[in-house]
Scaffold this motif. Sequence first.
Motif, PDB file in Angstrom:
ATOM      1  N   PHE A  47     -14.223   1.017  46.124  1.00 18.03           N
ATOM      2  CA  PHE A  47     -14.498   1.814  45.139  1.00 18.03           C
ATOM      3  C   PHE A  47     -14.455   1.560  43.571  1.00 18.03           C
ATOM      4  O   PHE A  47     -15.140   2.142  42.718  1.00 18.03           O
ATOM      5  CB  PHE A  47     -13.477   3.271  45.339  1.00 18.03           C
ATOM      6  N   GLN A  50     -17.905   0.034  43.204  1.00 18.67           N
ATOM      7  CA  GLN A  50     -18.781   1.164  42.909  1.00 18.67           C
ATOM      8  C   GLN A  50     -18.950   1.803  41.539  1.00 18.67           C
ATOM      9  O   GLN A  50     -19.990   1.880  41.077  1.00 18.67           O
ATOM     10  CB  GLN A  50     -18.403   2.234  44.130  1.00 18.67           C
ATOM     11  N   LEU A  51     -17.454   2.081  41.196  1.00 14.12           N
ATOM     12  CA  LEU A  51     -17.635   2.586  39.946  1.00 14.12           C
ATOM     13  C   LEU A  51     -18.210   1.611  38.627  1.00 14.12           C
ATOM     14  O   LEU A  51     -18.874   1.956  37.774  1.00 14.12           O
ATOM     15  CB  LEU A  51     -16.093   2.895  39.491  1.00 14.12           C
ATOM     16  N   SER A  54     -21.866   1.214  38.853  1.00 18.10           N
ATOM     17  CA  SER A  54     -22.850   2.081  38.069  1.00 18.10           C
ATOM     18  C   SER A  54     -23.076   1.931  36.610  1.00 18.10           C
ATOM     19  O   SER A  54     -23.775   2.564  36.089  1.00 18.10           O
ATOM     20  CB  SER A  54     -22.307   3.538  38.585  1.00 18.10           C
ATOM     21  N   MET A 265     -25.103   3.643  43.524  1.00 15.94           N
ATOM     22  CA  MET A 265     -23.591   3.683  43.321  1.00 15.94           C
ATOM     23  C   MET A 265     -23.095   5.047  42.303  1.00 15.94           C
ATOM     24  O   MET A 265     -22.138   5.298  42.753  1.00 15.94           O
ATOM     25  CB  MET A 265     -23.079   2.284  42.790  1.00 15.94           C
ATOM     26  N   ALA A 266     -23.887   4.970  41.338  1.00 17.09           N
ATOM     27  CA  ALA A 266     -23.522   6.390  40.733  1.00 17.09           C
ATOM     28  C   ALA A 266     -23.499   7.708  41.379  1.00 17.09           C
ATOM     29  O   ALA A 266     -22.865   8.681  41.393  1.00 17.09           O
ATOM     30  CB  ALA A 266     -24.245   6.509  39.257  1.00 17.09           C
ATOM     31  N   LEU A 269     -21.019   7.772  44.189  1.00 14.67           N
ATOM     32  CA  LEU A 269     -19.563   7.979  43.467  1.00 14.67           C
ATOM     33  C   LEU A 269     -19.313   9.409  43.186  1.00 14.67           C
ATOM     34  O   LEU A 269     -18.243   9.949  43.501  1.00 14.67           O
ATOM     35  CB  LEU A 269     -19.556   7.136  42.096  1.00 14.67           C
ATOM     36  N   THR A 272     -18.708  11.346  46.603  1.00 16.68           N
ATOM     37  CA  THR A 272     -17.294  11.185  47.034  1.00 16.68           C
ATOM     38  C   THR A 272     -16.124  12.151  46.432  1.00 16.68           C
ATOM     39  O   THR A 272     -15.219  12.326  47.000  1.00 16.68           O
ATOM     40  CB  THR A 272     -16.708   9.621  47.252  1.00 16.68           C
TER      41      THR A 272
END
Length: 297
Positions: A47, A50-51, A54, A265-266, A269, A272
């Motif tokens: 995660f 992922q952040l 982005s 990814m943005a 994110l 979720t």
Amino acid sequence: MSAPSKDDRAPIRPVVAAVGEGRPSRVKKFWFYGMLIFFALLYIYPFVIQLVTSFKTDPDATGNALSLTPDPFTTGAWETLFSSNYPTWFTNSVIVTLCVTVGRVFFCSLAGYALARLKFTGRIALFTGLLAVMAVPGIVLLIPKFLILNYIGIYNTYPALIVPLMIDAAGIFIMKQFFETIPESVEEAARIDGASTFRTFWSVVLPMAKPALITLTILSFQGSWNELGHFIVATNDPALYTLTRGVAGFTTGGLGSGNQYPVAMAAALLMTIPTALVFIVFQRYFTQGANAGAEKG
């Protein structure tokens, strides 16, 4: 100086033994919590990637996928995301998820109560069929769903996205198992006062099923928010795309050239966040409901 008496020496051994026993306990706790922290970080790391991704450029995300420092730092992916149809997809997901969650909780509770309390011919056979449905992979039903939605004329509409998801076999099973843990004597007083079956269910039994209701709410919210297969066969109108349908296009060249990892990814994110918040807020009730349902199973 006189030697200590036997009575003075007696308490020494228990104290030493207690000190000796405390040290292994601390060591075990240290390793136990250390392992928990390790696996928690191992789980959270994707995660974080992922952040960070982005805020990367497309070449940087491709060449340095696991780097935790964007080079250069940019918000281009977020600007691209919100200039697309993402707000429309988000709105559609919210509408569908809320309607499905409310409908599924209500209808699954009704069906679960009927199977748990009402005595009618074929009840056991119906419950057996319900268990059989839970064993059928959802992907097998996609083509029949498409044919039915097209035949009854609701294809490419909000009802096509919502109605087929409002009943769930697992939800009925959870509610039935929980209702069977409630003593029937609780309902007898309501019947003596002249309450109907539905009034007894709504005013007496349902308020007592709060843990199971919250469990079903969480599962319904997460399931409908993350649903993809049904939405693929229910519509091909871009105006009715949900987040899962729209974001899936990002990974199939929907944004043009390049892999577009930062934008994907943005988008993922943001997807979720709602489900994570719902689970964090209601996790205590989720655990209670899951345990209660398992007791009778």
